[in-house]
Design an enzyme around this catalytic site. Sequence first.
Site, PDB file in Angstrom:
ATOM      1  N   GLU A 230     -61.430 -61.656 -73.442  1.00 35.29           N
ATOM      2  CA  GLU A 230     -59.957 -62.033 -73.357  1.00 35.29           C
ATOM      3  C   GLU A 230     -59.719 -63.831 -73.481  1.00 35.29           C
ATOM      4  OE1 GLU A 230     -61.012 -60.005 -71.283  1.00 35.29           O
ATOM      5  OE2 GLU A 230     -60.061 -58.035 -71.567  1.00 35.29           O
TER       6      GLU A 230
ATOM      7  N   PHE B 213     -55.129 -58.591 -67.983  1.00 28.42           N
ATOM      8  CA  PHE B 213     -56.136 -59.398 -68.326  1.00 28.42           C
ATOM      9  C   PHE B 213     -55.245 -60.167 -69.066  1.00 28.42           C
ATOM     10  CE2 PHE B 213     -58.375 -54.887 -69.904  1.00 28.42           C
ATOM     11  CZ  PHE B 213     -58.289 -54.910 -68.431  1.00 28.42           C
TER      12      PHE B 213
ATOM     13  N   ARG C 296     -45.857 -48.872 -75.159  1.00 30.44           N
ATOM     14  CA  ARG C 296     -47.004 -48.326 -76.148  1.00 30.44           C
ATOM     15  C   ARG C 296     -46.709 -46.506 -76.362  1.00 30.44           C
ATOM     16  NH1 ARG C 296     -50.727 -45.230 -74.474  1.00 30.44           N
ATOM     17  NH2 ARG C 296     -51.259 -45.475 -77.231  1.00 30.44           N
TER      18      ARG C 296
END
Length: 340
Positions: free
Chosen positions: A84, A109, A192
């Site tokens: 990340e 993250f 999502r």
Amino acid sequence: MNKSKFEPRRAMSAGERKTTSAMIASLAPEGMPTRNAPFGNTLANIARERADIVGLTADLAKYTDLHVFAQQHPDRFYQMGMAEQLLMSTAAGLAREGFTPFATTYAVFASRRAYDFICMAIAEENLNVKIVCALPGLTTGYGPSHQATEDIAIFRGMPNLTIIDPCDALDTELATAAIAEHKGPVYMRLLRGKVPVVLDEYDYSFEIGKARMLREGPDVLFISSGLMTMRALEAAKALEADRIGCAVLHVPTIKPLDTEAILAAARVPGRLVVVAENHTIIGGLGEGVAALLLREGVTPPFRQIALPDEFLDAGALPTLHDRYGISSDAVAASIRQWVS
């Protein structure tokens, strides 16, 4: 402080427990209309007209809906692997070269693992990077390793960073188009998969930095963001049977806040103000609104519906939403208690 006053929970028998999977793809109950991958499809459509749009992810294209973009624009998609910090640094470099990078990962993250890289490489330089992150708040049952309950609190203090928390598929589509046009760094929370469609009933439009009054009511004012606007609307309909009239002010932009709209709504006399957010009670929309009201000398009765300041349990999402007070039934129960 009486903790239960702000975070009511209802004991559930074994027979009442839901059995849906922890990594639930949709928050929509059965029968609610949905749209599949609104972020990924919108970004792919925008990229057909804009060669500067690029997509990057940290091994999570499928789980942030960026795979739709990758399939349609493979020459502009970058798989960075589970790295990340590298993801954010590369996005910064692409922005310096004139591209508009959309970097996707999970919210935990981005906020916990890559914070300093976002701050130093992107925000300090005011670069045109869009950070779009799935699993915000309590939208997964996989426990604290995946539940980004404090991401807004982490990012609110970062200069130059715009923060967006869409409610549904329509909001996500409109917000994606808006942040693509916006110059500067953006952090957007992402629902999502099969995302509910709610706001199409309310002649809704999205503008960065603007709140929208979705419905009026004399007794309670919900000030809400993200999926909690959906819950507030559901609760408001349920409370009509109790003759409790609820207004719902949707605040999709957490930073900068629409102070004018919030103050105007909170100044209406006789209403309980309830801030509802899919985030810890610490450091999010609720505290932002409370500080604004206090600074301006606006002092209505005030409550928060939010996640507790603790690491949350793992389990099925419907069970967890009931347990932590953010299901529509739990929201309505809290309002009945406070109004009575």
